[in-house]
Design a protein around this motif. Structure first.
Motif, short mmCIF file in Angstrom:
data_model
loop_
_atom_site.label_atom_id
_atom_site.label_comp_id
_atom_site.label_asym_id
_atom_site.label_seq_id
_atom_site.Cartn_x
_atom_site.Cartn_y
_atom_site.Cartn_z
N ARG A 95 0.83 -1.20 0.00
CA ARG A 95 0.00 0.00 0.00
C ARG A 95 0.87 1.26 0.00
NH1 ARG A 95 -3.27 0.45 5.12
NH2 ARG A 95 -2.47 2.52 5.45
N TRP A 96 1.93 1.25 0.83
CA TRP A 96 2.84 2.39 0.92
C TRP A 96 3.55 2.63 -0.41
CZ3 TRP A 96 4.00 6.57 3.52
CH2 TRP A 96 5.26 7.15 3.37
N ASP A 99 0.92 3.93 -3.15
CA ASP A 99 0.32 5.25 -2.98
C ASP A 99 0.71 5.84 -1.62
OD1 ASP A 99 -1.14 7.57 -3.25
OD2 ASP A 99 -3.09 6.56 -3.41
N PRO A 100 1.95 6.28 -1.47
CA PRO A 100 2.40 6.79 -0.17
C PRO A 100 1.61 8.02 0.29
CG PRO A 100 4.04 7.23 -1.86
CD PRO A 100 3.01 6.35 -2.48
N GLN A 101 1.15 8.83 -0.65
CA GLN A 101 0.41 10.04 -0.28
C GLN A 101 -0.94 9.71 0.36
OE1 GLN A 101 1.67 13.20 -0.38
NE2 GLN A 101 3.57 12.27 -1.07
N ASN A 111 4.22 9.77 -5.25
CA ASN A 111 3.44 8.69 -5.86
C ASN A 111 4.01 8.49 -7.26
OD1 ASN A 111 1.58 7.02 -7.04
ND2 ASN A 111 -0.19 8.02 -6.12
#
Length: 130
Positions: A95-96, A99-101, A111
């Motif tokens: 997940r990180w 899409d880290p944002q 991203n």
């Protein structure tokens, strides 16, 4: 037989010390359990190079991955947390990466448009670093 007061105090301290040490260790959060991780680590290493992760991170085993902007990813598989807040497990890492944002708005990690399959393979590679 009379035991001198100092010896008695030392003996009592030595008997209590292991109890305190065990209690202190038990009160800390243990690292997450190892889990089975899917993905192709070899492909993940190639993707790390393709997406340019090494321009910000130092990543062992990836050519020219010697960036100093983000944290080094050495021994990543042995870490307890991702980005200082997520428990280090495969779902959170994927997940990180994808899409880290969405995980931490405003984070310095951009991203990069990493697909779910690519994130799975990148995570598989990072988990070999322990």
């Amino acid at each position: 037989m009379m035991v001198p007061r100092r010896l008695w105090a030392l003996g009592a301290a030595l008997m209590i010390l292991p109890v305190v040490a065990v209690t202190a260790c038990a009160s800390t959060t243990p690292p997450p359990p190892r889990e089975s991780r899917t993905g192709q680590p070899d492909r993940g290493a190639e993707l790390i190079a393709q997406y340019g992760c090494g321009s910000c991170h130092t990543i062992p085993g990836v050519n020219r991955a010697d960036g100093l902007v983000g944290p080094p990813l050495t021994r990543f598989g042995a870490r307890s947390y991702i980005a200082g807040q997520l428990p280090n497990n495969a779902d959170n890492l994927q997940r990180w990466i994808a899409d880290p944002q969405a995980v931490e708005p405003g984070t310095a990690m951009p991203n990069l448009g990493v697909t779910a399959i690519d994130a799975q393979d990148i995570a598989a590679y990072l988990y070999t670093l322990d």
